[in-house]
Design an enzyme around this catalytic site. Sequence first.
Site, short mmCIF file in Angstrom:
data_model
loop_
_atom_site.label_atom_id
_atom_site.label_comp_id
_atom_site.label_asym_id
_atom_site.label_seq_id
_atom_site.Cartn_x
_atom_site.Cartn_y
_atom_site.Cartn_z
N TYR A 274 -18.11 -25.21 -34.97
CA TYR A 274 -17.84 -23.84 -34.56
C TYR A 274 -17.47 -23.03 -35.80
O TYR A 274 -16.56 -23.42 -36.54
CB TYR A 274 -16.70 -23.78 -33.55
CG TYR A 274 -16.93 -24.59 -32.30
CD1 TYR A 274 -17.42 -23.99 -31.14
CD2 TYR A 274 -16.67 -25.96 -32.27
CE1 TYR A 274 -17.64 -24.73 -29.98
CE2 TYR A 274 -16.89 -26.71 -31.12
CZ TYR A 274 -17.38 -26.09 -29.98
OH TYR A 274 -17.59 -26.83 -28.85
N HIS A 285 -19.93 -21.10 -28.18
CA HIS A 285 -20.78 -22.25 -28.44
C HIS A 285 -20.73 -22.62 -29.92
O HIS A 285 -20.56 -21.76 -30.80
CB HIS A 285 -22.23 -21.95 -28.05
CG HIS A 285 -22.42 -21.79 -26.57
ND1 HIS A 285 -22.34 -22.85 -25.70
CD2 HIS A 285 -22.67 -20.69 -25.81
CE1 HIS A 285 -22.54 -22.42 -24.46
NE2 HIS A 285 -22.74 -21.11 -24.51
N LYS A 316 -29.04 -24.56 -31.97
CA LYS A 316 -28.17 -24.80 -33.11
C LYS A 316 -29.02 -25.10 -34.35
O LYS A 316 -30.18 -25.48 -34.24
CB LYS A 316 -27.23 -25.98 -32.83
CG LYS A 316 -26.41 -25.82 -31.55
CD LYS A 316 -25.48 -26.99 -31.34
CE LYS A 316 -24.93 -27.02 -29.93
NZ LYS A 316 -24.29 -25.77 -29.52
#
Length: 339
Positions: A274, A285, A316
């Site tokens: 994060y 997220h 990601k």
Amino acid sequence: MQGRLEDGVVHLPGDARQRFHDSRGYGRPTGGDDLEVAPVEAAHLLSRDDIDGVDGMGLRELLARTGTTLDFVVYKDLRDRGFYLSPAREGWPGVADAADADFLVYPRGKGPWDGEVEHRVRVVGERESIPVSSLGEVVLAIVDEDGDLTYFDTEGDDPEGTAAEDLPADLDAELLSDRALVWDGVDRLYQRGFFGQRLYGRNADSGPLQLSLLEAAYLARADALAIDEADVVSRGRDVEGDRFDRRLAVYAALREAKTVPKSGFKFGSDFRVYTEFESVDDLSHSEFLVRVVAPDHTFVPRDLSLDVRLAGGVRKRMVFALTDDNGEIDWLSVSRLTP
């Protein structure tokens, strides 16, 4: 027009410079109207019927003679996408920027005469090995056994976040076989630092905190826990060998970069990370996944594709932490690219 193959270069006579270089970015001029092109460029001209042959050879014979089939697949694909590109050969345009690359790809609308490079591309077959140390600032063009192409952009990418760290001091902790438990004073660690997980479950509002050995070692080093860091590190080495030291170095570096690393097990990686964090109650997220590898690690393209595909599938980035025995880290981000 017939080309002549000599010393790994195809010589094109007549008005070749005007037809192929000045207007379409092929090859390098040699003075006058003649032009030198790489075999892969000659193969592309043959495939378009722009030249008649090379020493009497057609496309089939030229590819077999020069071993440029994979290069041709990539070259043609990029040309079809509207790019001009040059082979990364000594004496060709832009070669000073071509280390570890097979092609220099110019921005759309530009060519070798403009001095601007969009991508440095390396061609790789599906079964070739790729040293991780050779990546960074290069695009991998991987040709699979069906001849399909996948492009991966690789670049250095130091992590950076905005998470502020506010640690307590000397909390009592109990070191177990593969984790540590903190029974009292845990709210500050968990709520404001996202260290550990509630023993009673992630939805619990109270109760003891279980810490990974990485978290426990990091917190012991910072005097947030009243246990010896050396004892935690020794326990970590018992659990996963020398790899624990590399993972601890990466964990600490991520925390020092004001990011919050957590276990990446559910994503098949070492960490999910994060970059923005204020409290567990306002958790966003994670932005990227990290896999820890040694600097001499070698990728199999299929494994690299799996990591990047999985990261992309959960929105990601995939980051590799190249970590040596002294804890020095180079960061490498790899992502899918559509040129």
